[in-house]
Design a protein around this motif. Structure first.
Motif, short mmCIF file in Angstrom:
data_model
loop_
_atom_site.label_atom_id
_atom_site.label_comp_id
_atom_site.label_asym_id
_atom_site.label_seq_id
_atom_site.Cartn_x
_atom_site.Cartn_y
_atom_site.Cartn_z
N TYR A 62 -1.33 -2.65 -4.20
CA TYR A 62 -0.55 -2.22 -2.97
C TYR A 62 -1.75 -1.31 -2.18
CZ TYR A 62 3.77 -1.87 -5.62
OH TYR A 62 5.38 -2.60 -6.48
N ASN A 63 -1.87 -1.25 -1.01
CA ASN A 63 -2.61 -1.52 -0.14
C ASN A 63 -3.48 -1.84 -0.34
OD1 ASN A 63 -1.07 1.26 0.79
ND2 ASN A 63 -0.72 2.23 -0.95
N MET A 65 -6.68 -2.78 1.25
CA MET A 65 -6.92 -3.26 2.17
C MET A 65 -8.08 -4.46 2.47
SD MET A 65 -6.08 -0.19 4.16
CE MET A 65 -6.76 -0.50 5.69
N GLY A 66 -8.56 -4.77 1.81
CA GLY A 66 -9.46 -5.49 2.05
C GLY A 66 -8.70 -6.73 2.32
N ARG A 67 -7.34 -6.84 1.28
CA ARG A 67 -6.63 -8.05 1.08
C ARG A 67 -6.29 -8.49 2.71
NH1 ARG A 67 -1.91 -6.73 -2.24
NH2 ARG A 67 -1.53 -5.68 -0.60
N GLY A 68 -5.54 -7.45 3.12
CA GLY A 68 -4.84 -7.60 4.25
C GLY A 68 -5.55 -8.08 5.22
N LYS A 69 -6.81 -7.68 5.49
CA LYS A 69 -7.89 -8.17 6.44
C LYS A 69 -8.50 -9.06 6.49
CE LYS A 69 -9.31 -3.89 8.01
NZ LYS A 69 -10.74 -2.76 8.20
N LEU A 70 -8.68 -9.91 5.21
CA LEU A 70 -8.88 -10.64 5.22
C LEU A 70 -7.77 -11.99 5.74
CD1 LEU A 70 -10.90 -13.26 3.31
CD2 LEU A 70 -8.90 -12.93 1.78
N GLU A 71 -6.33 -12.01 4.98
CA GLU A 71 -5.91 -12.57 5.40
C GLU A 71 -5.55 -12.49 7.41
OE1 GLU A 71 -3.32 -12.71 1.86
OE2 GLU A 71 -1.78 -11.00 2.58
N SER A 72 -5.61 -11.24 8.07
CA SER A 72 -5.34 -11.18 9.07
C SER A 72 -6.33 -12.09 9.71
CB SER A 72 -5.93 -9.35 9.48
OG SER A 72 -6.89 -9.32 9.49
N GLU A 267 3.26 -8.03 -0.20
CA GLU A 267 2.77 -6.36 -0.38
C GLU A 267 2.11 -6.37 -1.66
OE1 GLU A 267 3.33 -3.92 2.13
OE2 GLU A 267 3.82 -5.87 2.86
N VAL A 268 2.54 -7.27 -2.83
CA VAL A 268 1.80 -6.71 -4.18
C VAL A 268 0.93 -8.28 -4.48
CG1 VAL A 268 3.73 -6.07 -5.19
CG2 VAL A 268 3.20 -8.75 -4.90
N GLY A 269 -0.51 -8.14 -5.20
CA GLY A 269 -1.45 -9.17 -5.44
C GLY A 269 -2.54 -8.16 -4.96
N ALA A 270 -3.69 -7.78 -6.64
CA ALA A 270 -4.64 -7.46 -5.79
C ALA A 270 -5.89 -8.23 -6.00
CB ALA A 270 -4.79 -6.63 -7.60
N SER A 271 -6.82 -8.03 -5.54
CA SER A 271 -7.80 -8.54 -5.40
C SER A 271 -8.89 -8.33 -6.08
CB SER A 271 -8.66 -8.82 -3.54
OG SER A 271 -8.93 -7.25 -3.73
#
Length: 421
Positions: A62-63, A65-72, A267-271
């Protein structure tokens, strides 16, 4: 150094004369790499990538940030609404499988308008019977063969579309066939034709081996999803695992729910701390792909000169990094792969032999002394041991290494030409 590494003066002089002819192609490849490098950089700026985005996440993730940035960043690079970029997409085949199962439901039909798909998808689809295939879920499959000229057979495609056709899968690269690979413009032409027949079709492009070869990707010409592997082009030789699915947000969300679970999705899935390596690989990818393209064109020109059939030719526009060379005998296929293996930084002392491989219906020989297992953006060569005994060569993290690999293959195959054993 070439002498110390086993390259004869005869092979080196032959190759040097060919290399001089290719300077113009090198300039064009470098121009595309420069454009794509800036495109990736712009996406990273737009995402406000920071060193804190490289923190390790665990558990649910959860939350992250790196995963979210990578996907964006991936979404911006591929000009899509969303992207799913995950280490638990373990291969290109797995990413394609996740996408197909998320798009199709019992009673739907999948259409390939470019002939048969890559061997490892045959069991996913159910072309070859396999437990858990799309076919077992009541999803049918139809394909339209390419015309004699290797281009789309529009009459056959029109006849293949029916009320059940829901998803069109387009394999950009040639796979284990000697057909041409398709440029982004050609894919756009095909999508436009199919949309004129049935506007609500969903178009998924198997983008493996094609990323960053051109300035645009298939999403610019109507593809709803593009799917690929991070241990090929976009991982830049650094990503240790992973795949991506990029496109329409609703379709990416569906793929995420298939990968994790309904209600969980993206929303899930640790990098697990590898987001940094994935990002750095993406940053390097445009120039790594340029090295692989130079290696492929160099190989094409050399083997053309020796009388072998190569696809594509050295002068043809490139749609992917794969170069096929029809060697005509099992011995030459094994010799070529032995030369590539000798040039590898890892396991250079190993001799590749043919054998059974999961997902393939014939014995396959693979040469890949890679830092990351199966990473075909690194210098590698493989092929099914069956007529016409074509080798599929790809990769090269650097041009000097790619060049040496091709010279090493020539030392094994010989300069006598296509008609001589």
């Amino acid at each position: 150094m070439y002498d110390e590494l086993g390259i004869s003066r005869e092979v080196l002089e032959f190759a040097t004369s060919v290399e001089r002819e290719l300077a113009g192609r090198w300039q064009a490849i470098d121009a595309v790499a420069e454009y794509n490098q800036l495109k990736v950089l712009r996406a990273m700026h737009n995402a406000r990538l920071a060193d804190t985005d490289f923190d390790v996440s665990t558990g649910y993730g959860y939350n992250d940030m790196g995963r979210g940035k990578l996907e964006s960043i991936y979404a911006r690079v591929f000009d899509t609404e969303a992207a799913l970029v995950r280490p638990n997409l373990i291969s290109g085949t797995h990413a394609l499988c996740v996408a197909l199962f998320s798009l199709l439901r019992p009673g739907d039909e999948l259409l390939s308008p470019v002939g048969a798909p890559y061997d490892t998808l045959e069991e996913v689809i159910g072309i070859r019977p396999a437990e858990g295939s799309l076919r077992e879920y009541g999803i049918t499959y139809r394909q339209a063969e390419l015309g004699p000229d290797g281009h789309f057979d529009y009459d056959a495609i029109r006849a293949a579309v029916n009320a059940r056709t829901k998803v069109v899968t387009i394999q950009r690269s040639k796979g284990y066939s000697t057909r041409k690979s398709f440029t982004v413009a050609e894919i756009g032409e095909l999508i436009a034709f199919l949309k004129s027949i049935k506007p609500d079709l969903i178009f998924m492009v198997d983008n493996c081996y094609g990323e960053f070869v051109e300035k645009t990707e298939p999403t610019a010409v109507g593809a709803d999803l593009v799917v690929g592997s991070l241990i090929k082009n976009p991982g830049g030789g650094l990503a240790p695992i992973g795949g991506y699915i990029a496109g329409r947000e609703d379709l990416v969300d569906g793929a995420a729910k298939r990968l994790s679970a309904p209600g969980l999705g993206r929303e899930v899935g640790a990098s697990l701390g590898i987001a940094k390596t994935m990002m750095q690989g993406l940053f390097l990818a445009p120039t790594v792909v340029a090295s692989a393209l130079k290696t492929a064109i160099f190989a094409a020109r050399l083997y053309e000169r020796l009388g072998y059939t190569v696809v594509p030719s050295a002068d043809a526009p490139r749609a992917d990094i794969i170069q096929s060379i029809v060697l005509g005998s099992e011995k030459k296929l094994l010799d070529f792969c032995a030369g590539i293996q000798k040039a590898a930084p890892v396991d250079s002392f190993v001799t590749p032999v043919g054998g059974a491989m999961p997902g393939y219906d014939s014995d396959v020989v693979m040469a890949a002394g890679t830092f990351i297992q199966g990473a075909s953006i690194e210098l590698s060569a493989d092929g099914p041991i069956r007529p016409p005994y074509a080798v599929y060569f790809q990769g090269g993290l650097t041009w000097p290494h790619g060049k040496y690999g091709i010279l090493s293959s020539l030392e094994q195959v010989g300069l006598s030409g296509a008609d001589n054993e």
